[in-house]
Each structure stands twice: as C-alpha cells, then as structure tokens.
Design an enzyme around this catalytic site. Structure first.
Site, PDB file in Angstrom:
ATOM      1  N   LEU B 173       0.816  -1.139   0.034  1.00  0.00           N
ATOM      2  CA  LEU B 173       0.241   0.007  -0.022  1.00  0.00           C
ATOM      3  C   LEU B 173       0.841   1.233   0.157  1.00  0.00           C
ATOM      4  CD1 LEU B 173      -2.810  -1.177   2.503  1.00  0.00           C
ATOM      5  CD2 LEU B 173      -2.840  -1.440   0.050  1.00  0.00           C
ATOM      6  N   CYS B 290      12.423  -4.829  -6.233  1.00  0.00           N
ATOM      7  CA  CYS B 290      11.906  -3.724  -5.583  1.00  0.00           C
ATOM      8  C   CYS B 290      11.476  -4.113  -4.248  1.00  0.00           C
ATOM      9  CB  CYS B 290      10.554  -3.290  -6.316  1.00  0.00           C
ATOM     10  SG  CYS B 290      10.978  -1.703  -7.282  1.00  0.00           S
ATOM     11  N   CYS B 441      20.091 -12.685   4.491  1.00  0.00           N
ATOM     12  CA  CYS B 441      19.565 -11.416   3.808  1.00  0.00           C
ATOM     13  C   CYS B 441      18.209 -11.249   3.991  1.00  0.00           C
ATOM     14  CB  CYS B 441      19.736 -11.378   2.358  1.00  0.00           C
ATOM     15  SG  CYS B 441      19.140 -12.342   1.166  1.00  0.00           S
TER      16      CYS B 441
END
Lengths: 142, 485
Positions: B173, B290, B441
């Site tokens: 969001l 992303c 990670c």
C-alpha cells in the site's frame, strides 16, 4: 503523361523548400502552374504558395479553398498557364503519400511532397496517380 | 444551367471546360454529365458509388457537395462549379487504424467527460476516438501498474486487460495506490479491475489472476494494440519483450529501483527491443528487486505516469515518443535525461538473423540464472525452523548478515556477524571453517550469492543459506527484539 520524370528548376525548388521550412512544424501547401512540353513532359513555371485552410490539425493535414483555387486557376489561365500539380510538406515525416493524401489525389496531376525534419527540408519527391482510385506512382524529380 | 469544370478535372470530361445542362438539381446535373461522358463515372464516383473525396460542387459560392443538398432546386443559381478538393496531410503514426477509429462514436456524456482532451488541438475528437478504440494489456498491477492502469482508464482507453498473479499485502500500500487497505489479501488483478470500474463503466476490463509464462504470454497479449510492462523481475521483462516483438505489438517498458526509474518503448515498427539495450539480465542477487531494495513512494507514480503518457501518444499518434530512446530519472537528486538506444543488428530476437523465434523454446529460467545448474554445486539451505531450533539448542553456528546497514535497522538478527557481500572474500578469515556458517539477507537471494562468492574465493567451511531470508524468519525472531524501531 507516360514520362515518369519531372524537371524542376533550382529557383522553384528553393521556393517550395523554403516555404516548407518557414511553415514548420505546420504543413505548407501551394500550387504548381505550368504547361505540357512538346515531349509530353510537364513544365513547371510558377510556384504559388497558398494558405492552408484547415482550421484544425494543421500539423498533419492541409487543404486549399476550392473557390479561391478556381479564381487563381482562371487568373493563370489568362497567362496561358494551367495547374500541373500541388505541393505540400510533411513535417517530421517522409515525403511519401499518406493515407489521407491518397484519398484526395486527383488523377493525372503531380503531387510534390517535401519531408521536413527539425525545420530543415530533407527531400522532395513527386507522385502521380494515373487513373481514379489507383495508388500513386513516383515521378522522378530532376 | 451552366456547368463549369476546373481544368484539374477536365480529363474526365474529354477536356470540356463549360457545359450547358437541362437539370435543375445537382442530382439531375450529375446524371446528365455521366450520360454524356460515360468515362466520367469512374472519375466522379468510387467503387461504392460515393462521390470521390477530391470533388467539390459549388452552386455559385455555396458548397452543395453533400448528398443531402443534391435535390435542392437550383433556381436563381447562375452556374454550377465542379472544383477539386486539394487536401492531404502528413501520415499520422497512430497504432490504431483509421477503420477502428471510425467505428467509435462519442456520446454527450463522453464529450463532457473528455472535454479537456477535446480542447487539445493534437488530440481533439479524432484522438479521443482512437483512445476509445485502443486495447491495452497491463502486465503487473503493482507499483507501476497502479498509475498506468488508472490513467489509461481515466483517459478513456476502451479495453484494459490486467495481469497479475499476486495478492495485495499491507506492504504494497506504500506505493501501489490502485489498492486500498480493504483490498489486502485480494488478488491484485481483481482489485485493480474494481478500481477501473469505479473510474469509467464504459471501459471494458479483464482481470487475469495468473503468472505470465512462456505458455500463456501470447494469449494474454493477443488482440491488444499495446502492452505495458509494469513487471518487477527480469524473467517477466524478457518474456514480455520477446512475446511483443514476435507478435508485432509495441511494449512500453518501465522499471524502478529505490529512487531511480527508466522508461522506453520496445518493438515499435522495427525499433530496438529490451535485448538490444540489455542483452542479458544481471546475475541474480546482484540487483535487489523492488521488494528487496525498496522504493520511495511517489517514484512509481512518476515513472508509471510517463509510461501512460507514452502509451497515449502512441495511441493518438502525436508527439515524440521513446522508441529508440531510454528515459532515465534519479528522483533523489532530481536529474533526468534521455539516451539513444541503437538497434542491435546481431540481436537474437529482432536482429538481422533472429535465433529466438518462439517463446516456448527459450529457457527464461536459465537465461536469468534462476535454474539450478548441474555444474554448480547447489547451495544448501536451512529453513527458519531449523535455524531457530539450532539456536535454541545452543548448537555452534556462525550467522552472517549480508544486508545493508539501513536494512538491519528495521530488524536486527541478534549476535550476527555483519559482512556486506563486497567484503566477504577478503574477510573470510573471520569465519571459523570448523563450524556451520548461515548467511542471511532479506529474501534469501543475496545470501545465495554470498555463499557462491565465498566458495569461489576458496572458503572450504560448511555454508548454508537461510531460505526466505529475514522475511521468512520474522515469526521466529525473538519478540523482545522486534516491535518499535
């Protein structure tokens, strides 16, 4: 009208090209007056620029006022000159007939098109349709 | 009735310039003319019997070319003129054909709705009809898809197919403004479809809740004029690029990373494609996605809006677009630029001798380094449960956190050794080869790269990758360490 070539004088070519550059990025248009030579080849003696009457979309179309054109045609007739063809420019597009050009092409007449890129004329080519509804063929410009 | 014929049209009438006819309407006059000069019929009318576009008929100074005027009486008119319509224009480069544009009509409500487009000389009614006629596939209803889908719908695009396999998560969001908090756990494609319906009921919208694969990509883009690449991974990008070039459908490409974005157009009428620009994707793990690398919230809005703007320009056929050029932007320093992309004549897809001719036959997994190759030793993994129980049982284990400092601020792993990937090779002496080392990670991808890097550097000790990274571990992380940054 079988000869697929056209002699164009340097002066007339320059007049057309500079008109095209002046009007960029709008399309310019004009009329070519002259006569048919003894060898049957068209001879262009005058380039008469004409206002582009398309109120909208002047960047991608042109049209001449038919009544004004007729008045001009009659004036030149007195000097023994007739309409041999028309000239218009294609801003940022090649000098080949567009779909729109083909729809309005009058058979037998020469259609000279200048391709203008970034305000500079890059080429001038000539086209002619031999009979109604037929795709135009290139007429070599010398 | 005197009829005067312009010299330009005399070839149809055996060079006659002036005639005297009996008729008292345009219809009668034309009938008489074609009876007198049967050859003129072909000159005046097209195959469908309509007056040819280049002919104008004037009664004195009044234009009576339209057939609705042909039965009007010509009493008081001194002459009928047959004149040429000299017109034409530069070709318009719209990807929507004239036929399809002409099928569209705009009603009063649409004229009101799209008024601001109609006011623009370059768009006007013609451009708006092209937008209505357009069919666009949007692959990815995430960060880039959010502005792309909403602006295309608001602009009036007639058909939008939305393709996305994921469901909305709370983390989406922050940048995926097409979804709201009520859409969490719903498929993104369905949520985006509902938003489109709320914008314009007249836009036909299809939601495909599916992953794009070599088997379905061609049918997903079939029938579309344009594809919007709003995906977030290399495998999908190359797959979309290849399918678009092979189907002859142009693709508007967009990508974002942290503060930077890129836009281009691939496969437009012989223009370059993604493979001309980037022949190969970077090694997996080297560039975080992303989801892993993060992005600033409005970045996708900026880049996606430029994608939507490019799409509309292609549809309307105006302006200068990004085919053969790459737009880049750095929003952190607010710098942008456009660089030229050359078509690669050796491109395996769109070059002179293409080697990729079908998407089904190309191995995208292997090309993007996602397949486990047999020559390379697979990296052994621990699940979060296994690592958790080892720690709880006090078994000796070295934990190496390869994340960046800003990522560690969000969730720390207690007692982990912190070594960025770039320093691993020279700092390998800090590791004890006698005991197990586990690399962690965010998502478990960079940690695989870390294991491979150390192995290449000659480290012999046992190494493990934490499967799914910190994201998968979050339920096991010691509660006293979490909560409140």
């Amino acid at each position: 009208m079988k000869n697929h070539c056209l002699d164009l004088s340097y002066a007339i070519r320059q007049r057309m090209l500079s008109h095209a550059e002046r009007e960029y990025p709008r399309e310019c248009c004009g009329v070519l007056y002259g006569s048919t030579g003894t060898d049957g080849k068209p001879v262009i003696s005058v380039y008469e620029s004409a206002p582009n009457e398309c109120a909208k979309d002047r960047d991608c179309r042109f049209c001449l006022d038919p009544v004004e054109l007729y008045r001009s045609e009659r004036e030149f007739q007195k000097r023994g000159l007739e309409i041999m063809g028309f000239f218009h420019s294609h801003p940022d597009a090649p000098a080949t007939p567009s779909e729109e050009d083909e729809r309005y092409i009058i058979p037998g007449l020469l259609y000279l098109i200048a391709g203008v890129e970034d305000g500079r004329s890059v080429e001038i080519r000539s086209w002619r349709s031999l009979s109604p509804g037929e795709a135009p063929e290139e007429v070599t410009v010398y | 009735m005197k009829v005067i014929i312009s010299a330009t049209l005399r070839s149809f009438f055996e060079r006659a310039s002036e005639l005297e006819l009996q008729g008292n309407t345009v219809e009668e006059a034309l009938k008489e003319l074609t009876e007198k000069y049967p050859e003129a019929k072909r000159g005046l009318y097209d195959a469908g019997g309509n007056l040819r576009g280049f002919i104008r008929i004037f009664a004195d100074d009044e234009d009576v070319t339209d057939a609705s005027r042909w039965r009007d009486s010509l009493d008081g008119v001194s002459q009928l003129l047959l004149l040429p319509m000299v017109a034409g224009g530069a070709p318009e480069d719209s990807i929507i054909s004239e036929e399809r544009r002409k099928e569209v009509t705009l009603d009063d409500k649409e004229i009101e709705r799209f008024n601001k487009h109609l006011l623009l000389r370059e768009i006007s009614v013609k451009g708006q009809k092209r937008i209505r006629a357009a069919r666009v596939a949007v692959i990815g209803a995430g960060a880039l898809g959010s502005p792309v889908i909403q602006y295309l719908a608001a602009a009036g695009v007639g058909f939008i197919r939305i393709i996305d396999r994921d469901e909305v998560t709370p983390g989406n969001l922050q940048s995926q403004v097409i979804h709201g908090f009520r859409d969490v756990k719903r498929p993104k494609a369905a949520s985006a479809r509902d938003t489109v319906r709320n914008i314009d009921r007249k836009t036909e919208v299809e939601a495909e809740n599916t992953e794009v694969t070599p088997d379905n990509v061609l049918s997903l883009i079939d029938g579309c004029d344009l594809v919007m690449d709003c995906s977030d991974n290399y495998k999908t990008r190359y797959l979309i690029n290849d399918a678009c070039v092979l189907s002859g459908i142009p693709c508007v490409f967009g990508s974002i990373y942290q503060y930077e974005g890129q836009v281009s157009i691939f496969g437009l009428e012989g223009g370059p494609c993604l493979r001309c620009l980037y022949p190969e994707p970077p090694e997996p793990g080297l560039v975080p996605t992303c989801a892993e690398g993060g992005t600033i919230s409005p970045l996708s809005g900026i880049i996606g809006s430029i994608q939507a703007n490019e799409a509309l320009k292609l549809i309307i056929g105006i302006g200068e677009h990004l085919s053969g050029r790459l737009f880049t932007m750095d929003t952190l320093n607010l710098r942008s630029g456009v660089v030229k992309i050359r078509k690669d004549h050796n491109c395996p897809l769109c070059g002179d001798r293409p080697r990729i001719t079908e998407v089904e036959e190309f191995d995208y997994e292997e090309f993007c380094g996602l397949a486990e190759t047999e020559t390379e030793d697979p990296v052994e993994s621990l699940t979060p449960e296994e690592l958790s129980s080892r720690i709880t049982n006090g078994e000796p284990v070295t934990i190496v956190d390869v994340r960046e400092p800003h990522e560690r601020v969000i969730v720390k792993f207690p007692n982990a050794l912190v070594i960025p990937i770039g320093q691993l090779a020279r700092r390998q002496k800090e590791l004890n080869p006698e005991i197990d080392t586990v690399f962690i990670c965010k998502e478990g991808k960079r940690s695989i790269l870390a294991v491979n890097t150390l192995r290449e550097a000659g480290y012999k000790g046992p190494m493990y990758n934490l499967r799914g990274g910190m994201d998968a571990m979050k339920d096991f992380i010691f509660p006293n360490e979490g909560g409140g940054l």
